[in-house]
Design a protein around this motif. Structure first.
Motif, PDB file in Angstrom:
ATOM      1  N   ILE A  47     -10.252 -32.031  30.934  1.00 30.67           N
ATOM      2  CA  ILE A  47      -9.986 -31.379  29.639  1.00 30.67           C
ATOM      3  C   ILE A  47     -10.959 -31.927  28.594  1.00 30.67           C
ATOM      4  N   GLN A  79      -2.109 -32.441  27.615  1.00 33.84           N
ATOM      5  CA  GLN A  79      -2.656 -32.268  28.970  1.00 33.84           C
ATOM      6  C   GLN A  79      -3.926 -33.089  29.177  1.00 33.84           C
ATOM      7  N   ARG A 120      -7.979 -25.573  30.489  1.00 33.85           N
ATOM      8  CA  ARG A 120      -7.591 -26.176  31.759  1.00 33.85           C
ATOM      9  C   ARG A 120      -8.103 -25.322  32.926  1.00 33.85           C
ATOM     10  N   THR A 127      -4.750 -22.742  27.626  1.00 33.95           N
ATOM     11  CA  THR A 127      -3.618 -23.447  28.224  1.00 33.95           C
ATOM     12  C   THR A 127      -2.909 -24.299  27.164  1.00 33.95           C
ATOM     13  N   SER A 128      -1.633 -24.048  26.983  1.00 36.48           N
ATOM     14  CA  SER A 128      -0.891 -24.724  25.914  1.00 36.48           C
ATOM     15  C   SER A 128       0.596 -24.475  26.109  1.00 36.48           C
ATOM     16  N   CYS A 129       1.381 -24.943  25.130  1.00 30.39           N
ATOM     17  CA  CYS A 129       2.832 -24.747  25.215  1.00 30.39           C
ATOM     18  C   CYS A 129       3.291 -23.565  24.367  1.00 30.39           C
ATOM     19  N   CYS A 146      -4.144 -29.291  20.653  1.00 31.94           N
ATOM     20  CA  CYS A 146      -4.782 -28.992  21.954  1.00 31.94           C
ATOM     21  C   CYS A 146      -6.195 -28.499  21.718  1.00 31.94           C
ATOM     22  N   SER A 167      -2.115 -20.437  34.795  1.00 28.36           N
ATOM     23  CA  SER A 167      -2.430 -21.760  34.281  1.00 28.36           C
ATOM     24  C   SER A 167      -1.284 -22.726  34.523  1.00 28.36           C
ATOM     25  N   THR A 168      -1.603 -23.990  34.507  1.00 27.33           N
ATOM     26  CA  THR A 168      -0.598 -25.052  34.607  1.00 27.33           C
ATOM     27  C   THR A 168      -1.240 -26.320  34.070  1.00 27.33           C
ATOM     28  N   ARG A 169      -0.423 -27.323  33.724  1.00 29.07           N
ATOM     29  CA  ARG A 169      -1.017 -28.491  33.065  1.00 29.07           C
ATOM     30  C   ARG A 169      -0.842 -29.804  33.802  1.00 29.07           C
TER      31      ARG A 169
END
Lengths: 437, 304
Positions: free
Chosen positions: B138, B99, B68, B11-13, B92, A40-42
């Motif tokens: 998204i 994002q 994502r 998908t996240s931090c 998110c 994954s990437t954003r």
């Protein structure tokens, strides 16, 4: 009949981020390919465009919830470089304290939650056993140690940044909020405890190193280039020049971060959304470099604080310089924890740390471009922004810490896969009894 | 008896995970109450383990991050099937997150920039082998599958998560507060009419006075109060990362209309102060705005 097969490990666990592992085996168990698939990437590179540059650090730090502080600081430094702004000296000291506090909590998290379960429960323990939750249950003293170290670091990040995750106070020109005397006194008071916990961590780490010496010396040892920051040869994480060390241990480059494009190459693999960063003059894959704790320890001539220097000498005595042993990352991380604690104490005792002169009031946006670099727990982190006359970001380039390591990780996975599948070396490894039964 | 819980990351931090870990010694009270059946950040179970669980066998399923990739969408759907109570955990999950700002562009433009035209890239191409592929744009997870509960925040504070989790463990209702950040902010507010705005790097902030009164765009007045006003307390304007209070669907539209009543300037002047409307007014929730949906539809029409 053929014994060719593909092994997929999905997901790779105890990892921050999204990754899978693909191992392709050919006839006779020959390892044909090993892929570390980052899935994954954003696209921060694109969606930071058009934003007010002073707001960008608050967006960019969302790249990582484990290490937002280095992203915030690299981002702020990039804007300051683009606008030719130098924050007051006390602001720089507060930022250093901020970064070291994060280094401490992140290394605590990494050592205890991500890595230690393999050592304490043993690498062949059942998946349900090999985790920090089980450490907390089975070895409550170790679990408590881990939680307290992380807490000190995260609390200090919160005291400086307003939030422990995605903190907010760093801005182009300084810090929006001074570090208070109350906080300073509180963290100094807790420093004795922190030093004791650090000593206990070092003892535990030493036991792990002794017990797993065979693994450290023999498993996934791969020669690569190394990238890390230094200040006149000293280990450094906030502001310095960058060094590249070749696999033979010679420093082949020493440059200010703003010249990075001459040395940094970014290879896009077909099997990963994370690019592989490498030493451009050597080409890909020959120039694959690693960053992070081991790289920083390899490129530095010495540590700037006494106990960390002692620890470095012991490390070098046993493993030499450079060391290519992937498992030595864990030991290097412990040296960095000692360094962080020593530097934090020094900064907390500095009268400037509670100065209220931490922000310029006359910062002017301008057209330009600037590079901001700090050492994040996972490696050298670089943000490069271009801004227009109004201070709006028109273009960015980001080389995040972990990407410096993906090529090296793949290299070490390939080596490990060959050791496991082709040579069955793991069967002969001398492994100790796990501490968690 | 311990409750069966799962924590998954789209998908996240991973800040929501870190926030849970930030309970520190508080974890010692919580952990015995939980039987963790999936949590890749911490426990070595694989996707297959999750897929093989019987439907509805997870009592509380926490979902962090947004979709994502197509793999994210798959994981979200699996979590829905396996969970009795599904919790959108963090901004998110609730709104799409930062994002979501990427929705200003098509996925092709985003990929082009990252994989082909970045300054340091030496062999541009779009990775494909063993890769899941990206979603076109998204969306908030709550628009993809139904959720029983939302805990917004970027990230939620450890206390927010603990409060939600405790309510669930005790079988109590968890309701979002109908207040704003201003209700928790200690700074003195005079409700002055604003005649000019300053950017955050400009001037020096008076630590005792309301930031908005001083002309800094602090979004506390239109943002749900769950964070304890942590940013304004350290002289930093609220960017609205916890999203709007319940009942407000489009956060940015609400902010702009509310600003209309406190500023003394015409629309053109206001616009000049905020050349990046989307970044300024939709920090972590652009993906769930009407504007994003209109843009995404247009982008799609252009490419088909």
């Amino acid at each position: 009949m053929t014994d060719e097969r593909t092994i997929r490990i999905e997901p790779v666990t105890r990892l921050e981020g999204h990754g899978e592992l693909t191992i392709k085996l050919g006839k006779g168990g020959k390892v044909k390919d090993v892929q570390f698939n980052i899935s994954s990437t954003r696209f921060f590179e694109k969606f930071l465009e058009g934003r007010l540059a002073e707001e960008v650090p608050r967006i960019a730090e969302r790249i990582c919830g484990i290490c937002p502080v280095p992203h915030l600081l690299a981002s702020v430094k990039a804007v300051e470089a683009a606008w030719d702004v130098n924050p007051p000296k006390p602001a720089e000291k507060v930022r250093r304290l901020f970064l070291n506090a994060k280094q401490l909590s992140s290394h605590g998290l990494h050592f205890f939650a991500l890595a230690a379960p393999d050592f304490l429960a043993g690498p062949f323990a059942d998946p349900s056993q090999r985790n920090v939750v089980n450490i907390i249950k089975s070895l409550p003293d170790v679990g408590k140690l881990a939680l307290q170290i992380m807490e000190y670091g995260q609390d200090l990040v919160c005291a400086i940044g307003g939030k422990s995750i995605h903190p907010v106070t760093a801005t182009p020109g300084g810090m929006l909020n001074p570090f208070s005397e109350e906080h300073r006194d509180n963290f100094l008071e807790r420093m004795e405890d922190l030093k004791e916990w650090t000593t206990d961590t070092v003892k535990l780490a030493k036991k792990v190193v002794d017990d797993y010496w065979d693994v450290i010396e023999n498993f996934a040892v791969v020669p690569t280039y190394y990238l890390g920051m230094h200040y006149r040869g000293n280990y450094e994480i906030y502001d310095g020049r960058l060094r590249v060390m070749n696999p033979e241990g010679e420093i082949v480059e020493n440059f200010p971060a703003k010249r990075y494009r001459k040395y940094y190459g970014e290879h896009v693999p077909n099997h990963s959304y994370a690019t592989h960063i490498y030493y451009k003059p050597a080409g890909y894959p020959e120039g694959v470099w690693r960053a992070n704790s081991l790289a920083r320890i390899n490129v530095a001539d010495k540590m700037p604080t006494p106990l960390a220097q002692e620890a470095l000498e012991e490390f070098r005595e046993k493993l030499g310089r450079p060391t290519h042993a992937t498992f030595a990352y864990h030991w290097a991380r412990v040296i960095e924890m000692i360094q962080a604690v020593e530097e934090m104490e020094k900064l907390l005792q500095d009268p400037d740390i509670v100065s209220t002169d931490v922000k310029l009031s006359d910062v002017e946006p301008k057209k330009g471009n600037g590079v901001g670099v700090v050492e994040a727990p996972r490696g050298t982190l670089l943000h490069h922004y271009w801004t227009d006359e109004r201070g709006i970001v028109t273009k960015t380039n980001l080389v995040v810490a972990t990407n410096n390591n993906i090529g090296g990780i793949e290299k070490s996975l390939m080596k490990a896969a060959k050791q496991v599948f082709e040579n069955k070396e793991h069967e002969n490894l001398n492994l100790p009894d796990p501490m968690i039964k | 008896m311990a409750k069966r819980v799962a924590f998954t990351q789209l998908t996240s931090c991973w800040g929501c995970d870190q926030s849970l870990v930030d309970l520190h010694l508080g974890l010692l009270d919580v952990i015995p109450e939980l039987e963790i059946v999936y949590w890749p950040a911490v426990v070595d179970y694989k996707l297959k383990d999750l897929e093989n669980l019987p439907d509805q066998s997870i009592e509380f399923g926490f979902v962090e991050g947004s979709c994502r990739t197509k793999e994210d969408e798959h994981l979200l759907k699996v979590m829905r099937e396996k969970s009795q109570t599904l919790i959108a955990w963090g901004s998110c999950s609730c709104y799409g997150g930062v994002q979501g700002l990427g929705n200003q562009w098509s996925i092709d433009e985003l990929m082009e920039r990252k994989f082909k035209t970045a300054d340091t890239v030496t062999n541009g191409r779009i990775p494909e082998e063993n890769m899941p592929g990206f979603t076109d744009h998204i969306k908030a997870n709550t628009e993809i599958v139904p959720f029983e509960l939302r805990i917004p925040g970027c990230p939620p504070t450890p206390e927010n998560t603990l409060e939600g989790l405790t309510a669930l463990l005790q079988g109590e209702e968890y309701e979002l507060p109908n207040k704003t950040v201003c209700d928790e902010c200690p700074k003195e507010r005079e409700h002055k009419t604003i005649t000019e705005f300053h950017r955050t790097h400009e001037g020096k902030i008076d630590p005792d006075r309301c930031l908005l009164d001083q002309g800094y765009l602090c979004l506390g007045f239109a943002t749900i109060s769950l964070c304890g006003a942590q940013c304004p307390k350290v002289n930093t304007p609220c960017k609205g990362c916890f999203g709007p209070p319940p009942g407000v669907i489009d956060h940015g539209a609400k902010i702009i209309s509310a600003l209309g009543s406190v500023v003394d300037m015409d629309a053109e002047e206001l616009r000049e102060y905020f050349p990046d409307t989307i970044g300024s007014f939709y920090f972590t929730d652009y993906a769930s705005s009407y504007l994003s949906k209109i843009t995404s539809r247009k982008k799609k029409e252009e490419t088909t």
